[in-house]
Structure formats: structure tokens, C-alpha cells
Design a protein around this motif. Structure first.
Motif, short mmCIF file in Angstrom:
data_model
loop_
_atom_site.label_atom_id
_atom_site.label_comp_id
_atom_site.label_asym_id
_atom_site.label_seq_id
_atom_site.Cartn_x
_atom_site.Cartn_y
_atom_site.Cartn_z
N THR A 174 53.35 46.26 25.15
CA THR A 174 53.21 47.10 26.34
C THR A 174 54.25 46.73 27.39
O THR A 174 54.84 47.62 28.02
CB THR A 174 51.78 46.99 26.91
OG1 THR A 174 50.86 47.41 25.88
CG2 THR A 174 51.60 47.85 28.14
N ALA A 175 54.50 45.45 27.58
CA ALA A 175 55.51 45.01 28.55
C ALA A 175 56.88 45.57 28.17
O ALA A 175 57.63 46.05 29.04
CB ALA A 175 55.54 43.49 28.64
N ASN A 218 46.03 34.34 35.43
CA ASN A 218 45.13 34.97 34.47
C ASN A 218 45.79 36.13 33.72
O ASN A 218 45.12 36.89 33.04
CB ASN A 218 43.87 35.47 35.19
CG ASN A 218 42.99 34.33 35.61
OD1 ASN A 218 42.83 33.35 34.90
ND2 ASN A 218 42.41 34.43 36.80
N SER A 219 47.09 36.25 33.85
CA SER A 219 47.84 37.31 33.18
C SER A 219 48.51 36.78 31.92
O SER A 219 48.89 35.61 31.86
CB SER A 219 48.91 37.87 34.12
OG SER A 219 48.32 38.44 35.26
N ALA A 220 48.68 37.66 30.95
CA ALA A 220 49.42 37.29 29.74
C ALA A 220 50.92 37.48 29.95
O ALA A 220 51.72 36.81 29.31
CB ALA A 220 48.95 38.13 28.57
N ALA A 221 51.28 38.39 30.84
CA ALA A 221 52.68 38.65 31.15
C ALA A 221 52.77 39.35 32.50
O ALA A 221 51.79 39.94 32.97
CB ALA A 221 53.32 39.53 30.08
N VAL A 222 53.93 39.26 33.11
CA VAL A 222 54.23 40.00 34.33
C VAL A 222 55.58 40.67 34.12
O VAL A 222 56.55 40.02 33.70
CB VAL A 222 54.29 39.07 35.57
CG1 VAL A 222 54.84 39.80 36.78
CG2 VAL A 222 52.92 38.49 35.87
N ILE A 233 49.86 46.27 40.26
CA ILE A 233 51.13 46.18 40.96
C ILE A 233 50.98 45.19 42.10
O ILE A 233 50.02 45.26 42.87
CB ILE A 233 51.57 47.56 41.49
CG1 ILE A 233 51.93 48.48 40.32
CG2 ILE A 233 52.73 47.43 42.47
CD1 ILE A 233 52.33 49.88 40.73
N MET A 234 51.93 44.26 42.22
CA MET A 234 51.88 43.23 43.26
C MET A 234 53.25 43.07 43.91
O MET A 234 54.18 42.60 43.27
CB MET A 234 51.47 41.89 42.67
CG MET A 234 50.13 41.83 42.04
SD MET A 234 49.85 40.15 41.41
CE MET A 234 48.28 40.38 40.61
N PHE A 235 53.34 43.46 45.17
CA PHE A 235 54.59 43.19 45.88
C PHE A 235 54.75 41.68 46.08
O PHE A 235 55.86 41.15 46.07
CB PHE A 235 54.64 43.94 47.22
CG PHE A 235 54.28 43.11 48.41
CD1 PHE A 235 55.24 42.38 49.09
CD2 PHE A 235 52.96 43.04 48.84
CE1 PHE A 235 54.89 41.60 50.18
CE2 PHE A 235 52.62 42.27 49.92
CZ PHE A 235 53.58 41.55 50.60
N SER A 236 53.62 40.97 46.26
CA SER A 236 53.67 39.53 46.54
C SER A 236 54.32 38.76 45.39
O SER A 236 55.17 37.89 45.63
CB SER A 236 52.26 39.00 46.79
OG SER A 236 51.43 39.25 45.66
N ALA A 237 53.96 39.09 44.17
CA ALA A 237 54.55 38.41 43.01
C ALA A 237 56.02 38.80 42.85
O ALA A 237 56.83 37.99 42.41
CB ALA A 237 53.76 38.71 41.74
N ALA A 249 56.18 43.42 41.07
CA ALA A 249 55.64 42.87 39.82
C ALA A 249 54.49 43.73 39.32
O ALA A 249 53.74 44.30 40.11
CB ALA A 249 55.14 41.44 40.05
N ILE A 250 54.37 43.79 38.00
CA ILE A 250 53.21 44.41 37.35
C ILE A 250 52.59 43.34 36.46
O ILE A 250 53.16 42.95 35.44
CB ILE A 250 53.60 45.63 36.49
CG1 ILE A 250 54.38 46.65 37.31
CG2 ILE A 250 52.35 46.26 35.89
CD1 ILE A 250 55.00 47.75 36.47
#
Length: 180
Positions: free
Chosen positions: A16-17, A74-78, A139-143, A162-163
Motif C-alpha cells: 500500500t505504501a 504504532n505504525s508499520a510504515a509512514v 495524515i500528520m503535518f507534525s510527523a 506524513a501519512i
């Protein structure tokens, strides 16, 4: 060969990434000009990203950034998506940047509106793809901000979002709690 559910889920996240990176690349862009870049963060680099988020949260006293650090862990990927600040040459026809033309925007160090606009369109395509693949995402602007500090994207890509991606029994991004 027997694949465990963990192996299959990790493969699904990476598949998916990769597809998200393709979706970002093929999303419509202003004047057909592509100034987007992507990369995928996994493994030890996820921890580096989370640690930098914690540093930003402490530095700026913002609780949601600390919460986002836990989400990254807790994510597998970003997936990171960034855009260069390149003027599109629409000049005085546009003026969405608040300047008379592209030269005035450049002289003032302004941001061309079309880069973030193209990035937003691409992010919508990306998270739609993740949802269709039944991969939890956020979706994370912080990351993205933390990733910029870590130079995960090449130089010149200033706006980074970041996603975060996860496959688990319950989305780590759903009941997020934070202190302001």
C-alpha cells in the motif's frame, strides 16, 4: 510456504505504501508540472521519527505532537510527501500568493500556492487508496515537520506531510487523545 498474519499484514502495508507513492506521483498537478517527492519510512527510522516528534512536542509545548509520536510508533510504515516551492509562472493572472506576480513573490520569499494545493490533491488520492486497501491511515503535518528536521526527503522539499499506516485489530489513529 505458510505466511503468518503478521507477515501478510506487513506486506500489505508496504504494498500500500508503494501504491501511495505511485498515487501521489500520478495525481493531477498545476500546469502538469510535478514538484512532489515521496519516500517510505519503516523500521528503525520510525523510531527516529517518533523521537524527533517528542522533541518537537517538548520544545513547543504541544501535546498532540507527543500523541502523534505514539501513533508513529504504532505504525508499520509512514509515507512522506513533500513539495518544492516553485512558482508556476501564472504571474499577475494569479496573485493567490498575495503578491503582484511570481517575481514579487520570489523577491519576498513567498510561497507559491500551487505547491501545497498539488500536495493536498495528491494526499487525498493517497489516503483514498489506503482506505480502499483497508489499511488504517492518518495524515500528520507534525510527523512531516519532524521528517524535515531529519532530512528524509532531498533538500529543497520544504512542505512535507506524513501519512502513517497501520494494519491492526483497532486503528491506532482513531481514539487519539492529547493535551493541548
Amino acid at each position: 510456504m505458510v505466511y503468518t498474519s503478521k507477515q501478510a499484514e506487513e506486506a500489505a502495508v508496504l504494498q500500500t505504501a508503494n501504491a501511495i507513492c505511485a498515487a501521489i506521483r500520478t495525481a493531477p498537478k498545476t500546469k502538469g508540472q510535478d514538484f512532489l517527492e515521496t519516500c517510505i519510512v519503516t523500521g528503525d527510522d520510525l523510531e527516529r521519527l517518533a523521537v524527533r516528534l517528542e522533541g518537537l512536542g517538548a520544545e513547543f509545548g504541544v501535546g498532540f505532537v507527543l500523541r502523534d509520536a505514539a501513533c508513529v510508533r504504532n505504525s508499520a510504515a509512514v509515507v512522506l510527501a513533500g513539495v518544492q516551492n516553485v512558482r508556476r509562472g501564472l504571474n499577475s493572472l494569479c496573485q493567490y500568493c498575495g503578491h503582484d506576480d511570481c517575481a514579487a513573490c520570489s523577491a519576498a520569499g513567498g510561497e507559491c500556492i500551487y505547491g501545497p494545493m498539488d500536495l493536498g490533491i495528491a494526499l487525498g488520492s493517497a489516503v483514498s487508496l489506503a482506505a480502499d486497501a483497508r489499511v488504517d491511515n492518518r495524515i500528520m503535518f507534525s510527523a512531516g515537520r519532524a521528517a524535515m528536521d531529519l532530512h528524509f526527503l532531498p533538500e529543497g522539499y520544504g512542505c512535507c506531510i506524513a501519512i502513517a499506516l497501520s494494519v491492526s485489530g483497532k486503528s491506532p489513529y482513531f481514539d487519539r487523545k492529547s493535551t493541548r
